[in-house]
Structures are given as C-alpha cells and as structure tokens.
Design a protein around this motif. Structure first.
Motif, PDB file in Angstrom:
ATOM      1  N   TYR A   1     -11.965  13.672   9.028  1.00  0.00           N
ATOM      2  CA  TYR A   1     -10.983  13.880   7.969  1.00  0.00           C
ATOM      3  C   TYR A   1     -10.315  12.578   7.503  1.00  0.00           C
ATOM      4  N   GLU A   2     -10.690  11.459   8.110  1.00  0.00           N
ATOM      5  CA  GLU A   2     -10.149  10.144   7.775  1.00  0.00           C
ATOM      6  C   GLU A   2      -8.633  10.112   7.914  1.00  0.00           C
ATOM      7  N   VAL A   3      -8.171  10.548   9.080  1.00  0.00           N
ATOM      8  CA  VAL A   3      -6.751  10.608   9.408  1.00  0.00           C
ATOM      9  C   VAL A   3      -6.576   9.976  10.782  1.00  0.00           C
ATOM     10  N   HIS A   4      -5.437   9.351  11.011  1.00  0.00           N
ATOM     11  CA  HIS A   4      -5.182   8.740  12.310  1.00  0.00           C
ATOM     12  C   HIS A   4      -5.008   9.833  13.370  1.00  0.00           C
TER      13      HIS A   4
ATOM     14  N   ASN B   1       0.842  -1.198   0.000  1.00  0.00           N
ATOM     15  CA  ASN B   1       0.000   0.000   0.000  1.00  0.00           C
ATOM     16  C   ASN B   1       0.868   1.235   0.000  1.00  0.00           C
ATOM     17  N   LYS B   2       0.482   2.209  -0.781  1.00  0.00           N
ATOM     18  CA  LYS B   2       1.233   3.456  -0.861  1.00  0.00           C
ATOM     19  C   LYS B   2       0.699   4.407   0.212  1.00  0.00           C
ATOM     20  N   ARG B   3       1.600   5.111   0.875  1.00  0.00           N
ATOM     21  CA  ARG B   3       1.178   6.056   1.916  1.00  0.00           C
ATOM     22  C   ARG B   3       0.492   7.245   1.294  1.00  0.00           C
ATOM     23  N   LYS B   4      -0.505   7.722   1.980  1.00  0.00           N
ATOM     24  CA  LYS B   4      -1.212   8.902   1.504  1.00  0.00           C
ATOM     25  C   LYS B   4      -0.428  10.147   1.905  1.00  0.00           C
ATOM     26  N   GLN B   5      -0.260  11.067   0.966  1.00  0.00           N
ATOM     27  CA  GLN B   5       0.456  12.311   1.218  1.00  0.00           C
ATOM     28  C   GLN B   5      -0.564  13.429   1.408  1.00  0.00           C
ATOM     29  N   TYR B   6      -0.392  14.199   2.447  1.00  0.00           N
ATOM     30  CA  TYR B   6      -1.285  15.319   2.728  1.00  0.00           C
ATOM     31  C   TYR B   6      -0.521  16.621   2.491  1.00  0.00           C
ATOM     32  N   ASN B   7      -1.184  17.578   1.858  1.00  0.00           N
ATOM     33  CA  ASN B   7      -0.510  18.855   1.601  1.00  0.00           C
ATOM     34  C   ASN B   7      -0.536  19.718   2.858  1.00  0.00           C
TER      35      ASN B   7
ATOM     36  N   LYS C   1      -3.047  19.873   6.346  1.00  0.00           N
ATOM     37  CA  LYS C   1      -2.496  19.658   7.688  1.00  0.00           C
ATOM     38  C   LYS C   1      -2.793  20.849   8.592  1.00  0.00           C
TER      39      LYS C   1
END
Length: 97
Positions: free
Chosen positions: A34-37, A3-9, A13
């Motif tokens: 926001y579907e973020v850990h 799985n490729k990591r999701k990048q957030y701009n 953030k």
C-alpha cells in the motif's frame, strides 16, 4: 519547497488496518503493497481495535446526540429569525428619518 504530507481517507485506513488484523500478510508486506510506513499501519490497527466498541454502543446514545443537535439547530434558526426582524426594523427606522 517542502514536501506535502499525503492524506489518507478513512476507507483506505480501515482497509489497511483490517488487512493487518487478519494477519494474512506481515505489516512490512502490507506497507510495501500500500506504500505506507509500517508505523502508520500499526497506528491505524490500534485505532481500529480501540474504536471497535463504538460500533456496538446502544443506538439510544446516537438518538440522544441527534436530538441534542436538532435542538441546537432549532435554537440557531430562532436566533436567525430574531436577528432578521431586528435588522429589518432598524433598516426601516433608518430610511424613515
């Protein structure tokens, strides 16, 4: 396949970190929204709070950094010009023989 990591701009953030700082919702609610850990939200919040002082730094340091960068650019352009002259000289010598 991994799985490729999701990048957030940076804007995303900052938006999430500001929402966490406001405290209107819990970190768990923000993570769900926001579907973020939640750990990522806490890290972004900490980074925002630590870097907030940079916003208020004097502009003289920014001007100094910009002038240093411009001096470096000027030096690089000078070197490029010198290398072009040397290349043309050597090309002419090669053709002349």
């Amino acid at each position: 396949m991994a799985n490729k990591r999701k990048q957030y701009n940076a804007q995303f953030k900052a938006k999430v970190a500001l929402a966490a700082i406001r405290g209107e919702k819990t970190v768990a609610e923000l993570a769900s929204q926001y579907e973020v850990h939640p750990t990522m939200i806490n890290n972004w919040k900490r980074q925002l709070l630590e870097g907030a002082s940079n916003v208020f730094e004097s502009s003289s340091s920014a001007v100094s950094a910009q002038s240093d960068q411009q001096a470096q650019i000027d030096e690089l352009y000078r070197q490029i010009g010198q290398l072009k002259v040397e290349r043309d000289f050597l090309a002419n010598r090669l053709v002349g023989k």
